[in-house]
Design a protein around this motif. Structure first.
Motif: not given
Length: 72
Positions: A14-20
């Motif tokens: 989730i962090f990766t998707v939101l950061w991207t």
């Protein structure tokens, strides 16, 4: 997948998707090259975040320590 690590792995995804997504919006460029570069950077950031949170949670005793001592 180990059950104690499942929420941590989901949080990293989730962090990766939101950061991207945030970096795509912030850059203002929606070209395919920009998307590929930011996706690769997002994957690297997500992995580093996962490793840092796992280390911290193990240190605080919230996760079981790895028994074999090898770096995974």
């Amino acid at each position: 997948m180990s059950r104690p690590l499942l929420p941590l792995k989901a949080g990293a995804i989730i962090f990766t998707v939101l950061w991207t997504a945030w970096m795509m919006w912030w850059s203002g460029s929606f070209s395919s090259v920009s998307l590929v570069i930011l996706a690769m950077c997002g994957a690297a950031v997500g992995y580093v975040w996962y490793r840092a949170m796992r280390w911290q949670f193990e240190r605080m005793g919230m996760l079981p320590r790895s028994d074999d001592g090898s770096a995974r």
